[in-house]
Design a protein around this motif. Structure first.
Motif, PDB file in Angstrom:
ATOM      1  N   SER A  42       0.775   6.011   8.294  1.00  0.00           N
ATOM      2  CA  SER A  42       0.151   5.219   7.232  1.00  0.00           C
ATOM      3  C   SER A  42      -1.101   4.522   7.740  1.00  0.00           C
ATOM      4  O   SER A  42      -1.441   4.602   8.919  1.00  0.00           O
ATOM      5  CB  SER A  42       1.146   4.182   6.697  1.00  0.00           C
ATOM      6  OG  SER A  42       1.277   3.103   7.604  1.00  0.00           O
ATOM      7  N   ASN A  43      -1.766   3.799   6.822  1.00  0.00           N
ATOM      8  CA  ASN A  43      -2.971   3.059   7.202  1.00  0.00           C
ATOM      9  C   ASN A  43      -2.688   1.590   7.507  1.00  0.00           C
ATOM     10  O   ASN A  43      -3.620   0.798   7.659  1.00  0.00           O
ATOM     11  CB  ASN A  43      -4.036   3.174   6.103  1.00  0.00           C
ATOM     12  CG  ASN A  43      -3.602   2.572   4.770  1.00  0.00           C
ATOM     13  OD1 ASN A  43      -2.616   1.828   4.686  1.00  0.00           O
ATOM     14  ND2 ASN A  43      -4.331   2.888   3.710  1.00  0.00           N
ATOM     15  N   LYS A  61     -12.411   0.637  -2.506  1.00  0.00           N
ATOM     16  CA  LYS A  61     -12.442   1.520  -1.340  1.00  0.00           C
ATOM     17  C   LYS A  61     -13.513   2.594  -1.503  1.00  0.00           C
ATOM     18  O   LYS A  61     -13.480   3.380  -2.447  1.00  0.00           O
ATOM     19  CB  LYS A  61     -11.076   2.171  -1.108  1.00  0.00           C
ATOM     20  CG  LYS A  61     -10.051   1.201  -0.548  1.00  0.00           C
ATOM     21  CD  LYS A  61      -8.877   1.910   0.083  1.00  0.00           C
ATOM     22  CE  LYS A  61      -7.986   0.937   0.844  1.00  0.00           C
ATOM     23  NZ  LYS A  61      -6.879   1.609   1.541  1.00  0.00           N
ATOM     24  N   ASN A 107       0.831  -1.209   0.000  1.00  0.00           N
ATOM     25  CA  ASN A 107       0.000   0.000   0.000  1.00  0.00           C
ATOM     26  C   ASN A 107       0.867   1.260   0.000  1.00  0.00           C
ATOM     27  O   ASN A 107       0.547   2.257   0.656  1.00  0.00           O
ATOM     28  CB  ASN A 107      -0.944   0.017   1.195  1.00  0.00           C
ATOM     29  CG  ASN A 107      -2.206  -0.808   0.955  1.00  0.00           C
ATOM     30  OD1 ASN A 107      -2.381  -1.381  -0.114  1.00  0.00           O
ATOM     31  ND2 ASN A 107      -3.070  -0.880   1.954  1.00  0.00           N
ATOM     32  N   ASP A 153      -2.011   4.915  -1.951  1.00  0.00           N
ATOM     33  CA  ASP A 153      -1.915   3.490  -1.614  1.00  0.00           C
ATOM     34  C   ASP A 153      -0.925   2.764  -2.524  1.00  0.00           C
ATOM     35  O   ASP A 153      -1.153   1.625  -2.940  1.00  0.00           O
ATOM     36  CB  ASP A 153      -3.291   2.813  -1.684  1.00  0.00           C
ATOM     37  CG  ASP A 153      -3.969   2.745  -0.316  1.00  0.00           C
ATOM     38  OD1 ASP A 153      -3.382   3.219   0.673  1.00  0.00           O
ATOM     39  OD2 ASP A 153      -5.079   2.193  -0.231  1.00  0.00           O
ATOM     40  N   ASP A 193      -4.372  -0.201  10.429  1.00  0.00           N
ATOM     41  CA  ASP A 193      -5.812  -0.471  10.340  1.00  0.00           C
ATOM     42  C   ASP A 193      -6.123  -1.769   9.600  1.00  0.00           C
ATOM     43  O   ASP A 193      -7.291  -2.171   9.506  1.00  0.00           O
ATOM     44  CB  ASP A 193      -6.530   0.679   9.619  1.00  0.00           C
ATOM     45  CG  ASP A 193      -6.389   2.001  10.348  1.00  0.00           C
ATOM     46  OD1 ASP A 193      -6.369   1.985  11.591  1.00  0.00           O
ATOM     47  OD2 ASP A 193      -6.284   3.050   9.676  1.00  0.00           O
ATOM     48  N   THR A 214      -8.378  10.552   3.017  1.00  0.00           N
ATOM     49  CA  THR A 214      -9.618   9.774   3.110  1.00  0.00           C
ATOM     50  C   THR A 214     -10.380   9.883   1.801  1.00  0.00           C
ATOM     51  O   THR A 214     -10.485  10.979   1.226  1.00  0.00           O
ATOM     52  CB  THR A 214     -10.510  10.311   4.248  1.00  0.00           C
ATOM     53  OG1 THR A 214      -9.795  10.253   5.482  1.00  0.00           O
ATOM     54  CG2 THR A 214     -11.776   9.482   4.379  1.00  0.00           C
ATOM     55  N   ALA A 226     -12.800   5.531   3.571  1.00  0.00           N
ATOM     56  CA  ALA A 226     -11.633   4.638   3.643  1.00  0.00           C
ATOM     57  C   ALA A 226     -10.340   5.452   3.661  1.00  0.00           C
ATOM     58  O   ALA A 226     -10.180   6.387   2.879  1.00  0.00           O
ATOM     59  CB  ALA A 226     -11.623   3.684   2.459  1.00  0.00           C
ATOM     60  N   PRO A 227      -9.393   5.106   4.548  1.00  0.00           N
ATOM     61  CA  PRO A 227      -8.111   5.817   4.581  1.00  0.00           C
ATOM     62  C   PRO A 227      -7.183   5.325   3.473  1.00  0.00           C
ATOM     63  O   PRO A 227      -7.182   4.140   3.133  1.00  0.00           O
ATOM     64  CB  PRO A 227      -7.554   5.459   5.962  1.00  0.00           C
ATOM     65  CG  PRO A 227      -8.129   4.101   6.248  1.00  0.00           C
ATOM     66  CD  PRO A 227      -9.492   4.094   5.614  1.00  0.00           C
ATOM     67  N   VAL A 261      -1.887  10.439   5.533  1.00  0.00           N
ATOM     68  CA  VAL A 261      -3.059   9.629   5.182  1.00  0.00           C
ATOM     69  C   VAL A 261      -4.209  10.546   4.778  1.00  0.00           C
ATOM     70  O   VAL A 261      -4.515  11.520   5.475  1.00  0.00           O
ATOM     71  CB  VAL A 261      -3.489   8.740   6.361  1.00  0.00           C
ATOM     72  CG1 VAL A 261      -4.759   7.960   6.020  1.00  0.00           C
ATOM     73  CG2 VAL A 261      -2.372   7.776   6.738  1.00  0.00           C
ATOM     74  N   ASN A 308      -3.013   5.841   1.884  1.00  0.00           N
ATOM     75  CA  ASN A 308      -1.674   6.388   2.068  1.00  0.00           C
ATOM     76  C   ASN A 308      -1.331   7.340   0.931  1.00  0.00           C
ATOM     77  O   ASN A 308      -1.585   7.041  -0.232  1.00  0.00           O
ATOM     78  CB  ASN A 308      -0.639   5.264   2.113  1.00  0.00           C
ATOM     79  CG  ASN A 308      -0.812   4.375   3.324  1.00  0.00           C
ATOM     80  OD1 ASN A 308      -1.194   4.841   4.391  1.00  0.00           O
ATOM     81  ND2 ASN A 308      -0.534   3.090   3.165  1.00  0.00           N
TER      82      ASN A 308
END
Length: 222
Positions: A75-76, A177, A44, A146, A79, A112, A181-182, A110, A184
């Motif tokens: 980063s995500n 997504k 990602n 990502d 999660d 969204t 959704a988060p 990050v 990068n």
């Protein structure tokens, strides 16, 4: 160094949190086929280091990497859950074609996913942009989302849009997504180096602006 051209849609096998760090295990038959201990693989958009031997990784079609606190904060990856899809890319080879743009695998922040607007053969996705990164993002410039090298369609102060072709929708995480959704974000490193070399970063930029203002005042007074 990477190019932002995703090679494989992998899958999270496990994420074990260990205090202020984590150990991530990812399945990806292609990226592990020639992996070695110490190899880099972008997950990602985050450059991670393979910790097992290449023989073990290739045989299992999986690899393990340690994720430090700084990476979890920026980063995500923290999660992620077992079964989640992840974009995977091996480092580029010197002398090979640069299909995307220069990507370091060092996530800057990050964003969204805000909204998706479907078209006949593509989708326009709007993503929030952290305030500290907005000055680096410009219309028709490059950005990594990502781990995917994308071209910015429109850049605002707090968001930007990208157009996703069918291949990107089918072969990467951005195909599924939804809003909330988060993702990068890594901005173009050339923009950061240019800013630094010109002395436009942080306090230096303020000092330069003050100096310019003083000079202008003196010239007007003269």
């Amino acid at each position: 160094m990477f190019t932002g051209i995703v090679e494989e849609l992998g899958r999270v096998v496990a994420l074990e949190v260990e205090g202020d760090s984590a150990r991530l295990r990812v399945a990806g038959a292609l990226v592990t086929s020639d992996a070695e201990h110490g190899s880099s693989i972008a997950v990602n958009g985050v450059c991670l280091t393979v910790i097992e031997s290449g023989t073990e990784a290739a045989a299992a079609g999986e690899f393990t990497a340690d994720v430090m606190a700084e990476t979890l904060d920026k980063s995500n990856l923290g999660d992620l859950k077992p079964g989640d899809p992840v974009n995977l890319e091996r480092p580029m080879k010197l002398g090979a074609r640069l299909g995307g743009h220069l990507v370091q695998g060092h996530v800057d922040g990050v964003g969204t996913v805000l909204e998706r607007t479907p078209g006949e053969h593509w989708e326009v996705v709007r993503v929030s942009l952290p305030a500290a990164l907005s000055r680096y993002v410009v219309d028709k410039g490059s950005i990594t989302v990502d781990g995917i090298s994308l071209t910015v369609v429109e850049a605002d102060r707090d968001a930007f849009t990208v157009s996703l072709i069918p291949t990107t929708l089918e072969l990467t995480t951005l195909g599924s997504k939804g809003p909330g959704a988060p993702v990068n974000l890594e901005i173009d490193v050339i923009a950061k180096y240019t800013e630094r070399l010109l002395g436009l970063d942080g306090a230096t930029a303020d000092t330069s602006a003050d100096t310019a203002a003083d000079t202008t005042t003196k010239e007007v007074a003269a």
